[in-house]
Write an enzyme that holds these catalytic residues in place. Structure first.
Site, PDB file in Angstrom:
ATOM      1  N   GLN A 285       0.780  -1.144  -0.030  1.00 18.95           N
ATOM      2  CA  GLN A 285      -0.015   0.045   0.047  1.00 18.95           C
ATOM      3  C   GLN A 285       1.012   1.249  -0.104  1.00 18.95           C
ATOM      4  O   GLN A 285       0.721   2.413  -0.651  1.00 18.95           O
ATOM      5  CB  GLN A 285      -0.959  -0.072   1.313  1.00 18.95           C
ATOM      6  N   GLU A 375      13.715  30.136 -17.490  1.00 17.04           N
ATOM      7  CA  GLU A 375      12.476  31.177 -17.884  1.00 17.04           C
ATOM      8  C   GLU A 375      11.906  31.764 -16.885  1.00 17.04           C
ATOM      9  O   GLU A 375      10.721  31.785 -16.631  1.00 17.04           O
ATOM     10  CB  GLU A 375      11.718  30.480 -18.634  1.00 17.04           C
TER      11      GLU A 375
END
Length: 390
Positions: A285, A375
């Site tokens: 899990q 950027e």
């Protein structure tokens, strides 16, 4: 900003889906096999350039009237995303070709467009973007490179730093100060050619990631260029640079998506094969929760990026400049943060193997980091978003 009624804008068309299939097949066949060597040897991915040019995917944003495919912003995002899934360095070929040439598309004269977009569309030349300097990074308006008018020419002097694909590209969009008294309104944009006298390049930077994309300084030493290589009017260069980034930050989000997708794909396959305690670790899990979180973050980033791409196309059809600015910054920021988290988790899922260069996820993690920086850093993106809230 748009509401739920605009959801259809974010969905891909059948043509976009076909494009994705074609680019993915190309990337898996001709780009992915060289990705590890490109990184290890820190060499330009010539195989990728040849493959992209051969399939007209190196600069699909160029309008049809200049010999290009005239593809929309979402198509460009898909190309970059799928190439980055295989090799982040290679994805900077279409991404930076758009970054470097978009100022010409947005603000250049018809003569400039015909002169420079045609060779780009044919694959005869690449385009780079020269904004940053040693002392002008986030404060781009503090640049010192000068352009002085001399009759029918301009003479440029200065140093540009962190220039992607420098030395490989033939053309460079260069921002330079024409009026020092006006700060950002005294900056102009020019096209400089690699072969212009006085243009030279520094040694390639030794980087953490994207090692296959050369990053070098560009030196301008009394570079004399014709005045008709001015992009737009004097003093409009900084505005053009910022308008360009509104559109091209979306391509960095696309690169981040591709890197994250590649890492998730590899990790998902690995956990299904790796066995511990007598069963595949995918059955545990804790591992399932990690994969679920990775997939959830990636899909959220993709939807935001595609929404931004839709606005990149619609700035003249209803979407405001502020709308695009917010979504472009949000997409770049969220997708790059998600890519860093997803690639880090992919390394964790592979355990010790993930930390070695025998497996690709450590390269993907290194490559993802730059998407949070260039950027405009993600701190700057948050400032941009705050200033353009609806």
């Amino acid at each position: 900003m748009a509401g739920p009624a605009d959801f259809d804008l974010y969905r891909t068309s059948e043509e976009h889906d076909m494009l994705r299939e074609a680019v993915r097949a190309l990337a898996e066949a001709k780009i992915a096999p060289h990705a590890a060597a490109v990184d290890e040897e820190a060499r330009f991915p010539q195989e990728a350039l040849d493959a992209l040019v051969g399939s007209d995917l190196h600069a699909i944003h160029v309008p049809e009237e200049y010999g290009g495919a005239g593809a929309d912003a979402l198509a460009t995002v898909i190309v970059i995303e799928e190439v980055a899934r295989a090799c982040a360095s290679s994805s900077l070929i279409p991404a930076v070709n758009k970054l470097g040439s978009l100022p010409v598309i947005l603000s250049g004269s018809e003569d400039l467009k015909k002169r420079y977009l045609g060779p780009l569309a044919k694959g005869d030349a690449m385009f780079s973007y020269c904004l940053s300097e040693p002392d002008a990074g986030s404060d781009a308006a503090g640049m010192k490179t000068r352009a002085v008018r001399d009759g029918d020419h301009y003479v440029l002097n200065g140093v540009k730093r962190w220039i992607t694909n420098a030395g490989v590209s033939e053309y460079y969009t260069v921002m330079a100060v024409t009026d020092p008294e006006k700060r950002s309104k005294g900056i102009s944009a020019f096209v400089v050619e690699k072969g212009d006298e006085g243009v030279s390049f520094g040694a390639p930077e030794k980087k953490l990631g994207i090692k296959g994309s050369p990053t070098r300084e560009v030196y301008l030493d009394n570079v004399r260029i014709p005045a008709d290589r001015l992009i737009g009017a004097e003093g409009t260069g900084f505005a053009t640079a910022m308008k360009t980034l509104d559109h091209t930050r979306i391509t960095i989000a696309a690169q981040a998506l591709g890197i994250a997708q590649g890492a998730l794909d590899y990790a998902k396959g690995y956990v299904q094969e790796r066995k511990q305690f007598g069963k595949p670790i995918a059955d545990f899990q804790g591992v399932q929760f990690m994969l679920a979180d990775m997939a959830m973050k990636l899909e959220a980033a993709r939807q935001l990026t595609y929404a931004a791409a839709a606005r990149s196309e619609r700035t003249t059809e209803g979407a405001t400049k502020e709308d695009l600015t917010f979504f472009g910054a949000a997409a770049k920021c969220f997708a790059s943060d998600a890519a860093m988290e997803i690639t880090t988790d992919a390394v964790q899922l592979l355990g010790g193997y993930g930390y070695t260069r025998d497996y690709p996820v450590e390269r993907m993690m290194r490559d993802a980091k730059i998407t949070q920086i260039y950027e405009g850093t993600n701190q700057i993106q948050r400032i941009v978003m705050a200033r353009n809230l609806p």
